[in-house]
Design a protein around this motif. Structure first.
Motif, PDB file in Angstrom:
ATOM      1  N   LEU A  98       0.844  -1.196   0.000  1.00  9.89           N
ATOM      2  CA  LEU A  98       0.000   0.000   0.000  1.00  9.89           C
ATOM      3  C   LEU A  98       0.878   1.245   0.000  1.00  9.89           C
ATOM      4  N   ILE A  99       0.475   2.236  -0.769  1.00 11.69           N
ATOM      5  CA  ILE A  99       1.061   3.568  -0.729  1.00 11.69           C
ATOM      6  C   ILE A  99      -0.100   4.501  -0.456  1.00 11.69           C
ATOM      7  N   THR A 100      -0.212   4.963   0.774  1.00 14.30           N
ATOM      8  CA  THR A 100      -1.434   5.656   1.167  1.00 14.30           C
ATOM      9  C   THR A 100      -1.141   6.792   2.133  1.00 14.30           C
ATOM     10  N   ASN A 101      -1.913   7.849   2.047  1.00 17.06           N
ATOM     11  CA  ASN A 101      -1.766   8.998   2.942  1.00 17.06           C
ATOM     12  C   ASN A 101      -2.458   8.739   4.273  1.00 17.06           C
ATOM     13  N   VAL A 102      -1.744   8.961   5.346  1.00 16.55           N
ATOM     14  CA  VAL A 102      -2.320   9.001   6.693  1.00 16.55           C
ATOM     15  C   VAL A 102      -1.639  10.164   7.410  1.00 16.55           C
ATOM     16  N   PRO A 103      -2.192  10.623   8.518  1.00 19.07           N
ATOM     17  CA  PRO A 103      -1.508  11.689   9.259  1.00 19.07           C
ATOM     18  C   PRO A 103      -0.124  11.252   9.717  1.00 19.07           C
ATOM     19  N   ALA A 104       0.864  12.105   9.522  1.00 16.26           N
ATOM     20  CA  ALA A 104       2.220  11.789   9.970  1.00 16.26           C
ATOM     21  C   ALA A 104       2.277  11.590  11.481  1.00 16.26           C
ATOM     22  N   SER A 105       1.332  12.185  12.195  1.00 19.89           N
ATOM     23  CA  SER A 105       1.305  12.093  13.652  1.00 19.89           C
ATOM     24  C   SER A 105       0.894  10.709  14.142  1.00 19.89           C
ATOM     25  N   ARG A 139       4.981  -3.910   3.657  1.00 15.40           N
ATOM     26  CA  ARG A 139       5.013  -3.066   2.450  1.00 15.40           C
ATOM     27  C   ARG A 139       3.882  -2.038   2.478  1.00 15.40           C
ATOM     28  N   ILE A 140       3.765  -1.291   3.545  1.00 10.31           N
ATOM     29  CA  ILE A 140       2.782  -0.212   3.657  1.00 10.31           C
ATOM     30  C   ILE A 140       3.562   1.076   3.863  1.00 10.31           C
ATOM     31  N   ARG A 141       3.546   1.925   2.838  1.00 13.44           N
ATOM     32  CA  ARG A 141       4.319   3.162   2.870  1.00 13.44           C
ATOM     33  C   ARG A 141       3.391   4.338   3.142  1.00 13.44           C
ATOM     34  N   THR A 142       3.733   5.111   4.164  1.00 14.91           N
ATOM     35  CA  THR A 142       2.927   6.239   4.616  1.00 14.91           C
ATOM     36  C   THR A 142       3.836   7.444   4.854  1.00 14.91           C
ATOM     37  N   PRO A 143       3.297   8.651   4.814  1.00 11.03           N
ATOM     38  CA  PRO A 143       4.157   9.847   4.931  1.00 11.03           C
ATOM     39  C   PRO A 143       4.727  10.045   6.328  1.00 11.03           C
ATOM     40  N   ARG A 144       6.024  10.345   6.374  1.00 12.38           N
ATOM     41  CA  ARG A 144       6.685  10.647   7.639  1.00 12.38           C
ATOM     42  C   ARG A 144       6.460  12.096   8.049  1.00 12.38           C
TER      43      ARG A 144
END
Length: 213
Positions: A98-105, A139-144
């Motif tokens: 997954l390449i998905t946006n979630v809150p960095a917090s 393999r789940i990439r989320t924003p730091r």
């Protein structure tokens, strides 16, 4: 959408069309010739490379409105066809992510943010079967940071760097994300368009990995 974005989407569509035309017949042959492996099927376990799971390709998805849908009442379910598609990929031992946006917090690492994402989705899940989190492994990439949120190319580049030189594929519902992924070397496919498969056919995904290796 401005003219530049429209031209970019058109180029992506033409490139994907060329891939589909040049490989669909071979895909059919490869599907027919592929041997049945013991233990394959909807309930087959997810395994590690060297024990059934093929190293290439790696197929990444957006999550919301690509694999899952959130209804007006806040409940979450699979989009039509998504569950069976994941079962097919699992049976072929194609790695998914997954390449998905979630809150960095939500955490300081991808693993922490993925764990929070799972809790959030599971809390509202209404489907007859739980979401197949185990298929996605680590393999789940989320924003730091907020600056890494899509459509910034950072997450796609990180996922590609972590894919050990394999062909990388990306599927999402938005033309913008498909265009960014394509610009970084992904085979990118926009779902939800009329007169085309709901998802990129699994046999074609498998064949793209074989031809790239």
């Amino acid at each position: 959408m401005n003219g530049s974005a429209s031209n970019s989407s058109a180029r992506v569509g033409l490139a994907l069309g060329a891939v589909l035309v040049s490989t669909m017949l071979l895909c059919t042959q490869a599907t027919a010739a592929a041997p049945e492996e013991a233990g394959e099927g909807p309930g087959a376990p997810v395994t590690t490379p060297g024990h059934g799971e093929r190293a290439c390709p790696v197929l990444y998805f957006d999550l919301g409105e690509t694999l899952v849908h959130t209804a007006e009442d806040g409940s979450t379910t699979y989009l039509p066809g998504a569950s069976s598609y994941l079962r097919t990929l699992r049976a072929r031992h194609i790695r998914v992510g997954l390449i998905t946006n979630v809150p960095a917090s939500w955490g300081t690492t991808d693993a922490e943010r993925a764990a929070r994402l799972r809790r959030e989705v599971d809390a509202t899940w209404r489907g007859p079967a739980a979401f197949a989190w185990a298929d996605f492994g680590d393999r789940i990439r989320t924003p730091r940071t907020e600056a890494e949120r899509k459509p910034s190319p950072v997450l796609w580049q990180r996922a590609k760097d972590d894919s050990a030189g394999c062909r990388v594929v990306y599927q999402a519902e938005t033309a913008q994300e498909v265009a960014v992924a394509s610009s970084l070397g992904y085979v990118a496919y926009q779902i939800g368009l009329p007169q085309r498969p709901a998802f990129l056919p699994a046999g074609l995904v498998e064949l793209l990995g074989r031809r790239f290796a």
